[in-house]
Structure formats: structure tokens, C-alpha cells
Design a protein around this motif. Structure first.
Motif, PDB file in Angstrom:
ATOM      1  N   ASP A  85      -2.203 -39.657 -49.320  1.00 39.94           N
ATOM      2  CA  ASP A  85      -1.651 -40.903 -49.836  1.00 39.94           C
ATOM      3  C   ASP A  85      -2.058 -42.101 -48.992  1.00 39.94           C
ATOM      4  N   VAL A  86      -2.334 -41.887 -47.695  1.00 32.52           N
ATOM      5  CA  VAL A  86      -2.753 -42.995 -46.849  1.00 32.52           C
ATOM      6  C   VAL A  86      -4.148 -42.771 -46.265  1.00 32.52           C
ATOM      7  N   SER A  87      -4.811 -41.709 -46.691  1.00 24.69           N
ATOM      8  CA  SER A  87      -6.196 -41.419 -46.275  1.00 24.69           C
ATOM      9  C   SER A  87      -6.355 -41.427 -44.764  1.00 24.69           C
ATOM     10  N   GLN A  88      -5.520 -40.632 -44.088  1.00 24.69           N
ATOM     11  CA  GLN A  88      -5.597 -40.546 -42.645  1.00 24.69           C
ATOM     12  C   GLN A  88      -5.642 -39.095 -42.186  1.00 24.69           C
ATOM     13  N   HIS A  89      -6.292 -38.902 -41.036  1.00 22.10           N
ATOM     14  CA  HIS A  89      -6.252 -37.626 -40.337  1.00 22.10           C
ATOM     15  C   HIS A  89      -5.200 -37.702 -39.233  1.00 22.10           C
ATOM     16  N   GLN A  90      -4.430 -36.643 -39.069  1.00 16.24           N
ATOM     17  CA  GLN A  90      -3.517 -36.538 -37.938  1.00 16.24           C
ATOM     18  C   GLN A  90      -3.792 -35.226 -37.216  1.00 16.24           C
ATOM     19  N   LEU A  91      -3.989 -35.317 -35.914  1.00 18.95           N
ATOM     20  CA  LEU A  91      -4.303 -34.138 -35.113  1.00 18.95           C
ATOM     21  C   LEU A  91      -3.386 -34.092 -33.911  1.00 18.95           C
ATOM     22  N   ARG A  92      -2.867 -32.900 -33.604  1.00 19.44           N
ATOM     23  CA  ARG A  92      -2.032 -32.695 -32.428  1.00 19.44           C
ATOM     24  C   ARG A  92      -2.466 -31.415 -31.743  1.00 19.44           C
ATOM     25  N   ILE A 122      -4.519 -28.807 -14.595  1.00 22.69           N
ATOM     26  CA  ILE A 122      -3.403 -29.377 -15.343  1.00 22.69           C
ATOM     27  C   ILE A 122      -2.596 -28.221 -15.914  1.00 22.69           C
ATOM     28  N   ASP A 123      -1.291 -28.231 -15.683  1.00 26.58           N
ATOM     29  CA  ASP A 123      -0.448 -27.187 -16.249  1.00 26.58           C
ATOM     30  C   ASP A 123      -0.397 -27.293 -17.769  1.00 26.58           C
ATOM     31  N   THR A 124      -0.071 -28.477 -18.277  1.00 21.97           N
ATOM     32  CA  THR A 124       0.035 -28.700 -19.715  1.00 21.97           C
ATOM     33  C   THR A 124      -0.430 -30.113 -20.035  1.00 21.97           C
ATOM     34  N   ILE A 125      -1.199 -30.229 -21.108  1.00 17.00           N
ATOM     35  CA  ILE A 125      -1.619 -31.545 -21.576  1.00 17.00           C
ATOM     36  C   ILE A 125      -1.504 -31.574 -23.094  1.00 17.00           C
ATOM     37  N   GLY A 126      -0.907 -32.626 -23.603  1.00 16.45           N
ATOM     38  CA  GLY A 126      -0.742 -32.780 -25.047  1.00 16.45           C
ATOM     39  C   GLY A 126      -1.458 -34.020 -25.535  1.00 16.45           C
ATOM     40  N   VAL A 127      -2.124 -33.897 -26.679  1.00 15.94           N
ATOM     41  CA  VAL A 127      -2.848 -35.012 -27.280  1.00 15.94           C
ATOM     42  C   VAL A 127      -2.499 -35.060 -28.752  1.00 15.94           C
ATOM     43  N   SER A 128      -2.142 -36.228 -29.253  1.00 15.57           N
ATOM     44  CA  SER A 128      -1.960 -36.405 -30.688  1.00 15.57           C
ATOM     45  C   SER A 128      -2.587 -37.724 -31.086  1.00 15.57           C
ATOM     46  N   GLY A 129      -3.068 -37.792 -32.318  1.00 13.87           N
ATOM     47  CA  GLY A 129      -3.745 -39.010 -32.742  1.00 13.87           C
ATOM     48  C   GLY A 129      -3.844 -39.117 -34.243  1.00 13.87           C
ATOM     49  N   THR A 130      -4.049 -40.332 -34.704  1.00 13.10           N
ATOM     50  CA  THR A 130      -4.236 -40.629 -36.117  1.00 13.10           C
ATOM     51  C   THR A 130      -5.524 -41.423 -36.276  1.00 13.10           C
ATOM     52  N   MET A 131      -6.344 -41.006 -37.234  1.00 21.83           N
ATOM     53  CA  MET A 131      -7.595 -41.700 -37.501  1.00 21.83           C
ATOM     54  C   MET A 131      -7.744 -41.908 -39.006  1.00 21.83           C
ATOM     55  N   PRO A 132      -8.360 -43.021 -39.428  1.00 19.05           N
ATOM     56  CA  PRO A 132      -8.621 -43.206 -40.861  1.00 19.05           C
ATOM     57  C   PRO A 132      -9.668 -42.215 -41.343  1.00 19.05           C
ATOM     58  N   PHE A 133      -9.598 -41.862 -42.608  1.00 19.53           N
ATOM     59  CA  PHE A 133     -10.534 -40.883 -43.163  1.00 19.53           C
ATOM     60  C   PHE A 133     -11.957 -41.424 -43.130  1.00 19.53           C
ATOM     61  N   HIS A 134     -12.118 -42.720 -43.412  1.00 20.82           N
ATOM     62  CA  HIS A 134     -13.432 -43.349 -43.391  1.00 20.82           C
ATOM     63  C   HIS A 134     -13.508 -44.293 -42.191  1.00 20.82           C
ATOM     64  N   ALA A 135     -14.673 -44.311 -41.540  1.00 15.91           N
ATOM     65  CA  ALA A 135     -14.845 -45.146 -40.359  1.00 15.91           C
ATOM     66  C   ALA A 135     -14.685 -46.617 -40.731  1.00 15.91           C
ATOM     67  N   PRO A 136     -13.809 -47.357 -40.036  1.00 17.31           N
ATOM     68  CA  PRO A 136     -13.603 -48.768 -40.367  1.00 17.31           C
ATOM     69  C   PRO A 136     -14.778 -49.624 -39.914  1.00 17.31           C
ATOM     70  N   GLN A 137     -15.059 -50.689 -40.662  1.00 26.49           N
ATOM     71  CA  GLN A 137     -16.097 -51.641 -40.293  1.00 26.49           C
ATOM     72  C   GLN A 137     -15.504 -52.982 -39.875  1.00 26.49           C
ATOM     73  N   ASP A 138     -14.238 -53.183 -40.124  1.00 24.97           N
ATOM     74  CA  ASP A 138     -13.553 -54.416 -39.772  1.00 24.97           C
ATOM     75  C   ASP A 138     -13.307 -54.457 -38.258  1.00 24.97           C
ATOM     76  N   ARG A 139     -13.642 -55.577 -37.625  1.00 19.36           N
ATOM     77  CA  ARG A 139     -13.468 -55.676 -36.172  1.00 19.36           C
ATOM     78  C   ARG A 139     -12.009 -55.584 -35.762  1.00 19.36           C
ATOM     79  N   ASP A 140     -11.088 -55.905 -36.664  1.00 22.84           N
ATOM     80  CA  ASP A 140      -9.662 -55.836 -36.340  1.00 22.84           C
ATOM     81  C   ASP A 140      -9.016 -54.532 -36.794  1.00 22.84           C
ATOM     82  N   ALA A 141      -9.797 -53.629 -37.379  1.00 25.69           N
ATOM     83  CA  ALA A 141      -9.237 -52.368 -37.864  1.00 25.69           C
ATOM     84  C   ALA A 141      -8.979 -51.427 -36.692  1.00 25.69           C
ATOM     85  N   ASP A 142      -8.052 -50.492 -36.910  1.00 30.00           N
ATOM     86  CA  ASP A 142      -7.739 -49.492 -35.894  1.00 30.00           C
ATOM     87  C   ASP A 142      -8.663 -48.291 -36.057  1.00 30.00           C
TER      88      ASP A 142
END
Length: 395
Positions: A138-145, A159-179
């Protein structure tokens, strides 16, 4: 009578057999579909410059899940900006839920990246990895944890434990202000001998980082230096909404922004708050990193800045990186090299910070107010999506 009961029983058995047969057929169909989709994904990634290879792909998980296990696999980004390899990695999902996957490996994984010094010679080894991946249509995003345990790497890194989570748009943004990415990283129980000056404790109790990377997506086929330069020139930057560290006596938290200068050196401005600065200054003096005069300046500043903070020893101060120099408030501490060595023109020679030198405060946004949230005590494991850093042990 008896015949009627037998007929009913046979009917029930027959229906169950049909259901099992139908489900089995659906499972094998889903397995073939998953394998076909995986092969299509591999072909697409290879066309974009990624090197993906594996010995074989096994299917399993019948009857209530589907599992694809890649054996003796390797993945390398374009120009080998990063590589991952291992003996086995399993992706599991439900046949009726194709937008959520679980990732697990109980075999060691090896990771190297250009941004991790020495990792191409001595890879980072992850003994245990678990996580999940979600594609929100519905929002065309990837979420990875991902959560990694028992990590070791170059220069004595553990490192005993390390956690990483992130959200990325499905298509690479071209807007300079996009995340490009919104991420959360935290670690518990780390030792970084290669990054900690000699004479100080190598143990970092906990650290947390929340960040958002904005700007257009660089071309993945370019070199790391070219990608960083293009991203910088297009207005790319990193907004750090939270950074926290628990290291010996020091409990540090704050927020700020990061970009790159013309020599690919970090350009940063942070507003921080901390406890334990006086104790940390004494440790630095004992290690020979600062002299008595700078230590006295820091202690004097702590005494002045903590007035009215509502907590003894709590101070707020700016941290900057400018022209390759890391400064804590008005005190220049050390020189910061370019992220990619030899990537561009050499920066001008920067005189080493003079012992006891006092400069003017840089222009910064007001530092954050003291938050009610504190670094939680006694937690040595990742819990939920936002565990807290453990405070330094009492001296």
C-alpha cells in the motif's frame, strides 16, 4: 445404523484426503512459484551489477510453511562495495502470506564493506542471524529487521548483540529531498580496540542510532567515492534523530545532522547532553590523550553548564566536525580523515589541535532539552524494536 455410521466415517475420511491432497498440490505449486520468483530476482539483480552465486537451493517447510535454503552462497554489490557469504541462509514464509519473510542462519556469515576498514582482509563474522522482511504494497516500501549475535571482526572487534532495522522505498528516489532510508541501529556489549585510543576501556556497554538518509539514490555501478560525491553534490545528508552511548562513566545522548565536505570528510553539527564528562576527562588525562589544563577546562565547563539542569553533572554542549577537526564545545579534540582514503584531492594540511586551545563556539541550533527518557539499566539483550542502552557501571 452401523452402515450409516461407516458411510459417514468414510465420507469424512474422503473429505480429509481431498483436503490434504489439495493442500499438498498447493504447497508444491507455491514452492515452484517461489523458486521461479527467486530465480527471476537473481537475474534482475545480476543485470544491475550484483554478483550472486550459490551451490544449490533446497526447499522445505511442508506442510505449513515454505523454506528456501541457499547453500554456500555469496553476494557482492557492484564494485564490491560490500560482500556477504556463508554456508547456509534460510528464508521462510507462509504460502498464503507472500509479503512477509523470516530470515535465519545458524551458520557463520562473513561480511566485508568498503566503509568497514580492514574487513576485506578480515571479514566481519556473524555467528547467528535472525530477522524478517516485509514489503508493504500500500505504501510501496521495504522493511527489514535483523538481529545478529556473537559478532567478531577486524582489529579485535566483538559485539554481543547488534540490531538493525530500516525502511526503504521500493523504487530508488530521484528527488534530492526524498528519503533514501530510515534506519535504527543499536548494539549491546561491544569491544572496539581499533577505534578506542590506547589506555581507555575497549568495552562499550550500549549504543543507539536513529537516522534518516535523504537525497537522490546514487548510481550503484559507480565507485564508492563517486557515489558519495554525487550524493553530496545533489544535497544529500543524514539527519540523526537520536544518538546515545553508554561507555564507562559516560552516558551521552543527542541529535544532529551529517553531510560531507569537498574532501569527503564528515561535516557534522550535534546538540548533545551527557553525564560523566568530568570522570571521562580524568580517564583521558590518565591515558595521556589530554593534558591537565584541558581536563580542568572540561571540569570547569561541566560545573558551569550543569547549573540549572536539574541533574548534577548533566551538561548540554555542541559537538562539531568541520574542516576535518572534531570539536567538543570550544575544544578541538582530533583530526577526522576522509571517509574514503585517496578518493579525491588531498585536503589542506590542518595544524594539530593545540593543547589547551580555546576557540569560539560554532553557530548551532539550540541543543535538545533534557529528555525524560534515560538510558535504562540492567539490559544486556535486545528487546522489542527499541531497547535502551545500559548505563555505565558505577565506579
Amino acid at each position: 445404523g452401523l452402515m450409516g455410521k461407516r458411510s459417514l466415517l468414510l465420507s469424512v475420511v474422503g473429505i480429509l484426503v481431498l483436503l490434504v491432497g489439495a493442500w499438498t498440490a498447493w504447497w508444491f505449486y507455491s514452492a515452484r512459484l517461489a523458486m521461479s520468483s527467486f530465480q527471476g530476482w537473481v537475474s534482475e539483480q545480476r543485470s544491475q551489477g550484483y554478483d550472486i552465486n550459490f551451490e544449490r537451493i533446497d526447499t522445505g517447510g511442508y506442510p505449513f510453511s515454505l523454506a528456501l535454503t541457499a547453500t554456500r552462497f555469496g553476494v557482492a554489490a557492484p564494485l564490491r562495495a560490500w560482500t556477504v557469504s556463508g554456508d547456509a541462509l534460510t528464508v521462510t514464509f507462509k504460502p498464503w502470506q507472500l509479503d512477509r519473510y523470516q530470515v535465519a542462519s545458524d551458520q557463520p556469515l562473513r561480511l566485508s564493506a568498503v566503509v568497514i576498514p580492514e574487513s576485506q582482509k578480515t571479514p566481519v563474522v556473524i555467528q547467528d542471524l535472525t530477522g524478517d522482511y516485509l514489503y508493504q504494497r500500500d505504501v510501496s516500501q521495504h522493511q527489514l529487521r535483523l538481529i545478529a549475535a556473537d559478532v567478531s571482526g577486524p582489529n579485535g572487534l566483538t559485539i554481543d548483540t547488534i540490531g538493525v532495522s530500516g525502511t526503504m522505498p521500493f523504487h530508488a528516489p530521484q528527488d534530492r529531498d526524498a528519503d533514501i532510508m530510515t534506519g535504527h541501529l543499536e548494539l549491546v556489549g561491544a569491544k572496539m580496540p581499533g577505534l578506542v585510543p590506547q589506555g581507555l576501556s575497549e568495552q562499550i556497554e550500549a549504543a543507539i542510532l536513529d537516522f534518516t538518509v535523504s537525497g537522490p539514490q546514487p548510481n550503484p555501478e559507480h565507485s564508492m567515492a563517486k557515489r558519495l560525491s554525487d550524493w553530496r553534490d545533489a544535497g544529500g545528508g543524514v539527519e540523526v534523530s537520536k544518538i546515545a552511548l553508554a561507555w564507562q562513566d559516560l552516558n551521552l545522548s543527542g541529535d544532529g545532522t551529517i553531510s560531507l565536505d569537498e574532501y569527503l570528510r564528515p561535516l557534522a553539527a550535534f546538540g548533545m547532553q551527557a553525564t560523566g564528562l568530568s570522570e571521562t576527562a580524568r580517564r583521558f588525562e590518565g591515558a595521556g590523550l589530554i593534558d591537565r589544563q584541558i581536563r580542568r577546562y572540561i571540569e570547569m565547563g561541566v560545573g558551569l553548564l550543569s547549573l540549572g539542569s536539574g541533574q548534577a553533572g548533566m551538561v548540554r554542549f555542541p559537538v562539531t566536525i568541520q574542516d576535518g577537526i572534531l570539536s567538543l564545545g570550544p575544544v578541538a579534540l582530533t583530526e577526522i580523515p576522509p571517509i574514503v582514503a585517496g578518493a579525491g584531492p588531498l585536503p589542506p594540511a590542518v595544524p594539530a589541535p593545540k593543547t589547551g586551545e580555546i576557540t569560539t563556539f560554532p553557530d548551532l541550533a539550540p541543543p535538545p532539552t533534557v529528555s525524560d527518557e534515560t538510558l535504562d539499566a540492567g539490559s544486556n539483550q535486545m528487546q522489542g524494536t527499541d531497547p535502551q542502552a545500559a548505563p555505565a557501571p558505577a565506579q
